[in-house]
Design an enzyme around this catalytic site. Structure first.
Site, short mmCIF file in Angstrom:
data_model
loop_
_atom_site.label_atom_id
_atom_site.label_comp_id
_atom_site.label_asym_id
_atom_site.label_seq_id
_atom_site.Cartn_x
_atom_site.Cartn_y
_atom_site.Cartn_z
N HIS A 1 0.82 -1.21 0.00
CA HIS A 1 0.00 0.00 0.00
C HIS A 1 0.86 1.25 0.00
O HIS A 1 1.92 1.33 0.62
CB HIS A 1 -0.99 0.00 1.15
CG HIS A 1 -0.41 -0.08 2.53
ND1 HIS A 1 0.07 1.02 3.21
CD2 HIS A 1 -0.26 -1.15 3.38
CE1 HIS A 1 0.48 0.65 4.41
NE2 HIS A 1 0.31 -0.65 4.53
N ASP B 1 -0.19 4.31 1.02
CA ASP B 1 -0.51 5.29 2.06
C ASP B 1 0.19 5.00 3.37
O ASP B 1 0.60 3.86 3.65
CB ASP B 1 -2.02 5.37 2.27
CG ASP B 1 -2.63 4.06 2.73
OD1 ASP B 1 -2.24 3.00 2.22
OD2 ASP B 1 -3.51 4.09 3.62
N ASP C 1 6.24 0.94 7.54
CA ASP C 1 4.89 0.51 7.15
C ASP C 1 4.33 1.43 6.08
O ASP C 1 3.71 2.43 6.38
CB ASP C 1 4.00 0.54 8.39
CG ASP C 1 2.62 -0.06 8.14
OD1 ASP C 1 2.43 -0.69 7.09
OD2 ASP C 1 1.74 0.12 9.00
N GLU D 1 -5.09 1.79 2.37
CA GLU D 1 -5.14 0.60 3.22
C GLU D 1 -5.35 0.95 4.68
O GLU D 1 -6.00 0.20 5.43
CB GLU D 1 -3.85 -0.20 3.05
CG GLU D 1 -3.85 -1.57 3.74
CD GLU D 1 -3.33 -1.54 5.17
OE1 GLU D 1 -3.47 -2.56 5.86
OE2 GLU D 1 -2.79 -0.49 5.60
N GLU D 2 -4.80 2.08 5.11
CA GLU D 2 -4.84 2.42 6.53
C GLU D 2 -6.18 3.00 6.98
O GLU D 2 -6.38 3.27 8.16
CB GLU D 2 -3.72 3.43 6.86
CG GLU D 2 -2.31 2.92 6.60
CD GLU D 2 -1.84 1.88 7.60
OE1 GLU D 2 -2.65 1.49 8.47
OE2 GLU D 2 -0.69 1.46 7.52
N GLU E 1 3.87 -6.30 4.06
CA GLU E 1 3.69 -5.60 5.33
C GLU E 1 4.95 -5.78 6.19
O GLU E 1 5.67 -6.77 6.06
CB GLU E 1 2.48 -6.16 6.08
CG GLU E 1 1.15 -5.87 5.45
CD GLU E 1 0.67 -4.44 5.69
OE1 GLU E 1 1.35 -3.71 6.45
OE2 GLU E 1 -0.36 -4.07 5.13
N HIS F 1 3.53 3.02 12.55
CA HIS F 1 2.67 4.06 13.12
C HIS F 1 3.33 4.82 14.28
O HIS F 1 2.64 5.49 15.04
CB HIS F 1 1.33 3.48 13.60
CG HIS F 1 0.57 2.74 12.54
ND1 HIS F 1 -0.69 2.22 12.76
CD2 HIS F 1 0.87 2.41 11.26
CE1 HIS F 1 -1.12 1.62 11.66
NE2 HIS F 1 -0.18 1.72 10.73
#
Length: 365
Positions: free
Chosen positions: A68, A70, A94, A126-127, A155, A330
């Protein structure tokens, strides 16, 4: 030097902001960069997501690598940069580290690549909520992705093979009461008090262990948000809870919903949010075993949800494997290890080489 090349690619990716919902600039930049690569056909764009056909192998396995674009919005004390072995930047772990490996496979083709049919999927959102994730749109518009032999979601996993995914649903549970003055509570019905028994039951719930392919997954249910009350001297007439139910592979969304309904009973109203399916681990799949043999740092169950479950809904075996530092996802001042980036690149290339040799042998080459 391979480390310098991979780090430069990752730094380039991190320097282009792409918080969830704002991936267009990065998608545009990838299209421009991929125009310089040798590809059998131009990338196909769906929204702010790309499908890139890298090779069309003859008689070899069909593999999709997915990542992903984003990243979550987190604070960073400075621009993307390299300090020793660490590369700092939004999404460094991530999962722009995984994107860097995908892009490098296009620009620096590994040995054995011609022995397989390889597709890359760069997708947006995705997030965010399950329904907004553009991988769903891509899979709808690209039926060929439902025919691949294996999908790998890059991931962050510290170069471990992270198998399966627990499903996840969110339910809004609403308790109804009747307002009254708090000096005369018998004239009302306290919605907060009505929720008390369910909260006690939730606190007493033990994780339920489920084993697939020798890997342990846990089904758990938690109250994660609560809201209610109209004032300090008013008996509340409404209280809402958000229940997050994580369910082990092999459990359907419908079965998970019935479990929550049985838990709540007729004490409150239930409304469903973000219904995300589970995925089986496929530990004994031949291509997964080949990836394991390529030198991954271990095998573990994925006690979380990832997009392997979207592929699973199509009947496609899928696994998680990526070079990002899982604990950095994150985080404020997110970083990843360049050494792990290089290590992950080596694992992918050895895996591709092994599949290429197997294809050549099967064709008598």
């Amino acid at each position: 030097m391979r480390a310098d090349r991979l780090a430069a690619t990752l730094l380039w990716l991190c320097e282009i902001p792409s918080p969830t919902g704002e991936e267009k600039a990065l998608c545009d930049a990838l299209v421009e960069r991929l125009r310089r690569a040798r590809l059998p056909e131009p990338p196909r764009r769906h929204g702010d997501s790309l499908v890139v056909q890298v090779t069309r192998g003859t008689g070899g396995p069909k593999v999709a690598l997915a990542g992903h674009l984003d990243v979550v919005r987190t604070a960073h004390d400075g621009p993307p940069r390299i300090e020793g072995d660490r590369l700092y930047g939004p999404g460094a772990s991530d999962m722009k580290s995984g994107l860097a490996l995908m892009l490098d496979l296009v620009e620096h083709a590994p040995e054995g690549l011609d022995g397989l049919d390889l597709t890359l999927v760069f997708y947006a959102r995705e997030e965010g909520p399950f329904r907004d994730n553009e991988l769903g749109l891509v899979l709808e518009r690209e039926p060929g992705l439902g025919q691949v032999d294996l999908a790998v979601c890059l991931e962050p996993s510290d170069n471990r093979l992270s198998l399966g995914a627990v499903g996840s649903l969110h339910a809004t549970v609403t308790f109804r009461g009747r307002t009254a003055h708090s000096g005369r509570p018998w004239q009302g019905e306290n919605a907060i008090h009505k929720a008390g028994r369910l909260l006690v039951e939730l606190d007493a719930l033990e994780p339920r262990d489920v084993v697939h392919d020798g890997l342990l997954y846990r089904t758990v249910t938690s109250a994660t948000l609560i809201e209610g009350g109209r004032g300090r001297n008013i008996i509340p007439d409404e209280l809402t809870l958000n229940l997050n139910h994580r369910f082990a592979p092999g459990t359907s969304i419908e079965e998970a919903q019935r479990e929550i309904e049985g838990l709540v009973g007729d004490r409150a109203e239930v409304a469903w949010l973000d219904l995300s399916p589970s995925a089986l681990p496929h530990a004994s799949h031949p291509l997964v075993m080949q990836l394991r043999a390529a030198g991954v740092n271990g095998v573990e169950p994925k006690q979380a949800w990832t997009d392997v479950a979207r592929f699973a809904e199509l009947g496609v075996p899928a696994v998680n494997f990526g070079p990002g530092v899982n604990a950095q996802a994150h985080q404020r001042n997110e970083w990843t290890s360049i050494a792990r980036l290089v290590e992950g690149d080596g694992i992918l290339r050895r895996w591709i080489a092994a599949m290429g040799k197997a294809t050549a042998a099967s064709l008598g080459g």
